[in-house]
Motif scaffolding. Structure first.
Motif, PDB file in Angstrom:
ATOM      1  N   ALA A  33       0.822  -1.221   0.000  1.00 16.29           N
ATOM      2  CA  ALA A  33       0.000   0.000   0.000  1.00 16.29           C
ATOM      3  C   ALA A  33       0.848   1.260   0.000  1.00 16.29           C
ATOM      4  O   ALA A  33       0.691   2.158   0.830  1.00 16.29           O
ATOM      5  N   GLU A  34       1.737   1.360  -0.977  1.00 19.77           N
ATOM      6  CA  GLU A  34       2.640   2.511  -1.066  1.00 19.77           C
ATOM      7  C   GLU A  34       1.978   3.655  -1.828  1.00 19.77           C
ATOM      8  O   GLU A  34       1.431   3.444  -2.914  1.00 19.77           O
ATOM      9  N   PRO A  35       2.026   4.874  -1.311  1.00 18.18           N
ATOM     10  CA  PRO A  35       1.406   6.012  -1.999  1.00 18.18           C
ATOM     11  C   PRO A  35       2.223   6.453  -3.218  1.00 18.18           C
ATOM     12  O   PRO A  35       3.370   6.022  -3.409  1.00 18.18           O
ATOM     13  N   GLY A  36       1.619   7.308  -4.023  1.00 11.58           N
ATOM     14  CA  GLY A  36       2.262   7.800  -5.227  1.00 11.58           C
ATOM     15  C   GLY A  36       3.613   8.434  -4.973  1.00 11.58           C
ATOM     16  O   GLY A  36       3.818   9.103  -3.961  1.00 11.58           O
ATOM     17  N   PHE A  37       4.539   8.203  -5.892  1.00 11.72           N
ATOM     18  CA  PHE A  37       5.931   8.658  -5.844  1.00 11.72           C
ATOM     19  C   PHE A  37       6.771   7.864  -4.847  1.00 11.72           C
ATOM     20  O   PHE A  37       7.967   8.088  -4.741  1.00 11.72           O
ATOM     21  N   ALA A  38       6.171   6.931  -4.106  1.00 12.69           N
ATOM     22  CA  ALA A  38       6.907   6.155  -3.111  1.00 12.69           C
ATOM     23  C   ALA A  38       6.675   4.656  -3.295  1.00 12.69           C
ATOM     24  O   ALA A  38       6.865   3.884  -2.356  1.00 12.69           O
ATOM     25  N   VAL A  61      12.440   5.285 -15.187  1.00 13.44           N
ATOM     26  CA  VAL A  61      12.568   5.862 -16.532  1.00 13.44           C
ATOM     27  C   VAL A  61      11.551   6.988 -16.722  1.00 13.44           C
ATOM     28  O   VAL A  61      10.612   7.143 -15.957  1.00 13.44           O
ATOM     29  N   HIS A  62      11.774   7.786 -17.755  1.00 19.09           N
ATOM     30  CA  HIS A  62      10.827   8.819 -18.175  1.00 19.09           C
ATOM     31  C   HIS A  62      10.462   9.786 -17.049  1.00 19.09           C
ATOM     32  O   HIS A  62       9.295  10.135 -16.847  1.00 19.09           O
ATOM     33  N   GLY A  63      11.474  10.186 -16.295  1.00 20.57           N
ATOM     34  CA  GLY A  63      11.289  11.263 -15.337  1.00 20.57           C
ATOM     35  C   GLY A  63      10.668  10.897 -14.014  1.00 20.57           C
ATOM     36  O   GLY A  63      10.368  11.782 -13.210  1.00 20.57           O
ATOM     37  N   MET A  64      10.477   9.593 -13.749  1.00 27.75           N
ATOM     38  CA  MET A  64       9.851   9.188 -12.490  1.00 27.75           C
ATOM     39  C   MET A  64      10.645   8.050 -11.854  1.00 27.75           C
ATOM     40  O   MET A  64      10.940   7.043 -12.507  1.00 27.75           O
ATOM     41  N   GLU A  65      10.939   8.190 -10.590  1.00 21.25           N
ATOM     42  CA  GLU A  65      11.788   7.235  -9.886  1.00 21.25           C
ATOM     43  C   GLU A  65      11.148   5.871  -9.752  1.00 21.25           C
ATOM     44  O   GLU A  65      11.847   4.844  -9.698  1.00 21.25           O
ATOM     45  N   THR A  66       9.832   5.810  -9.690  1.00 20.96           N
ATOM     46  CA  THR A  66       9.142   4.536  -9.476  1.00 20.96           C
ATOM     47  C   THR A  66       8.367   4.075 -10.714  1.00 20.96           C
ATOM     48  O   THR A  66       7.394   3.331 -10.603  1.00 20.96           O
ATOM     49  N   SER A  67       8.789   4.509 -11.886  1.00 16.74           N
ATOM     50  CA  SER A  67       8.185   4.033 -13.131  1.00 16.74           C
ATOM     51  C   SER A  67       8.905   2.766 -13.585  1.00 16.74           C
ATOM     52  O   SER A  67       9.931   2.367 -13.032  1.00 16.74           O
ATOM     53  N   LEU A  68       8.354   2.152 -14.626  1.00 16.66           N
ATOM     54  CA  LEU A  68       8.927   0.911 -15.150  1.00 16.66           C
ATOM     55  C   LEU A  68       8.651   0.823 -16.640  1.00 16.66           C
ATOM     56  O   LEU A  68       7.601   1.281 -17.119  1.00 16.66           O
ATOM     57  N   GLU A  69       9.603   0.198 -17.361  1.00 17.23           N
ATOM     58  CA  GLU A  69       9.390  -0.075 -18.778  1.00 17.23           C
ATOM     59  C   GLU A  69      10.025  -1.402 -19.138  1.00 17.23           C
ATOM     60  O   GLU A  69      11.159  -1.681 -18.762  1.00 17.23           O
ATOM     61  N   ALA A  70       9.290  -2.232 -19.856  1.00 18.26           N
ATOM     62  CA  ALA A  70       9.800  -3.489 -20.398  1.00 18.26           C
ATOM     63  C   ALA A  70       9.233  -3.647 -21.799  1.00 18.26           C
ATOM     64  O   ALA A  70       8.091  -3.262 -22.058  1.00 18.26           O
TER      65      ALA A  70
END
Length: 413
Positions: A33-38, A61-70
């Motif tokens: 249950a982690e909030p946005g950006f965390a 990636v793409h300017g956000m620490e907790t984003s993902l791309e595959a």
């Protein structure tokens, strides 16, 4: 059995074999249950599952620490993105069920791995953080996350199955009034009351509501109103949210609200600082019937039937993406109709067996919709033509210039 039916069966069977891992992922994200950006551990869990299947998962990636791309498949062909969310609501947990969105998206991506190489196209898994509190998709879009993407698909848990999802556009304004302090009893005439300005603005918005379309919304709170009752407040603030179902009506309503805010400053002889869109706005979702209908076929294959279209109520940053590429945002029922989203009760269903079923059903429906898109040129063309007929690509940053002044801040007196 046709070649496409054979591929669809392969995809479905792979996802069903993955079901225990997908449910485990959903339950883990639900518990975190982690909030946005965390959402650090949540995105790490998704990345770990993807990596375990031989695919590189890039985090941050793409300017956000907790984003993902595959990515998987041939990048030279058509390209479809499957979007994952995994942020929770502070104090409630996954009262919007984003744990299901993240696990279903990951499952859909993994379900396509055996067949995507033969489609001539590619699939991209995009982890998009902070939908609840930061419009993460808009941040990622401005950093190039959707460059070269031909369509974007996702799902959302709800209290009904619905391929005809609609969402209100949403933007915010934080208005601070600056007055002149004075002794409220000895020399009130020397002061200029910032709290009076906030009250006037709040009442002005209340008066506006009877002259707004019934589909529009303006709601807010007073966030600051002075510190001592015997001092004329020199500073007071309020925060408003503005919602409307169309881009043009959202912009028009924003202008009306701005005039109310400026008028309150004028009648109280205070100074207004109005900061618009501290968090990137969410725009109305532009639907795509070609893609949503195809999703509905695959949803029906899982024993689910879409209800009749309903009016828009909430908001999502998927709307911003739907003005850049053809996109869909169908919903899958995990709770009874009387259970509202953004509640502790809904959070309970998001971590229940009904939520688990939605993970697998959603993964299958998303994957098969993506497979259809990559292998059916006629479907891609219908989706593209529908998108162009609705207005085509919109320059979202240019569209969202704050009303009444310079970008970010406007002043009245």
């Amino acid at each position: 059995m046709t070649a496409r039916e054979t591929l669809a069966r392969q995809v479905t069977e792979r996802i069903e074999r993955l079901a225990p891992k997908l449910v485990e992922l959903s339950r883990m994200i639900h518990e975190l249950a982690e909030p946005g950006f965390a959402e650090h551990r949540s995105v790490a869990a998704i990345a770990e599952l993807v990596t375990a299947h031989g695919i590189e998962a890039r985090v941050g990636v793409h300017g956000m620490e907790t984003s993902l791309e595959a990515r998987a498949g041939d990048p030279a062909g058509p390209r479809i993105a499957i979007l994952a969310e995994y942020d929770a609501l502070p104090g409630i947990g996954h009262g919007c069920g984003h744990n299901i969105i993240g696990a279903a998206a990951a499952g859909a991506f993994l379900g396509l791995l055996d067949v995507v190489g033969g489609t001539g196209g590619s699939v991209v898994l995009l982890g998009t953080p902070a939908e609840e509190n930061g419009s993460g998709k808009e941040i990622m879009a401005r950093a190039g996350a959707f460059a070269g993407i031909d369509a974007a698909i996702m799902l959302h848990p709800a209290n009904r199955d619905d391929i005809h999802f609609a969402a209100l556009g949403l933007r915010s304004v934080e208005a601070t009034y600056h007055g002149v302090p004075a002794h409220a009893s000895a020399r009130p005439e020397a002061g200029r009351n910032a709290l009076d300005a906030v009250v006037a603005a709040y009442q002005g918005v209340a008066a506006l509501r009877q002259h707004m379309p019934q589909t529009d919304r303006v709601h807010g709170v007073i966030t600051e109103g002075g510190e001592a009752a015997n001092v004329v407040p020199a500073r007071a603030s309020l925060r408003l949210l503005i919602r409307s179902p169309q881009v043009d009506s959202l912009l028009a309503l924003s202008e009306r609200v701005q005039r109310i805010l400026a008028g309150a400053a004028l009648i109280t002889e205070t100074r207004l600082d109005a900061v618009w869109d501290r968090i990137q706005p969410c725009l109305p979702v532009r639907g795509n019937d070609a893609l949503s209908t195809r999703f509905g076929v695959h949803m029906a294959g899982r024993g689910r039937t879409s209800g009749a279209p309903q009016s828009a109520q909430g908001s999502t940053d998927l709307g911003n993406i739907s003005l850049r590429v053809p996109a869909i945002h169908p919903t899958l029922a995990i709770a009874p109709p009387e259970i509202a989203l953004h509640t502790a009760a809904f959070a309970g269903y998001a971590g229940s067996e009904r939520g688990d079923r939605a993970v697998v059903d959603g993964a299958v429906a998303l994957a098969l919709t993506a497979l259809d898109f990559l292998t059916d040129a006629e479907l891609r063309e219908r989706g593209r033509q529908e998108f162009e007929a609705a207005g085509g690509v919109v320059d979202v940053p240019a569209l969202l210039t704050p009303p009444g002044g310079q970008p970010g801040t406007s002043e009245g007196s």
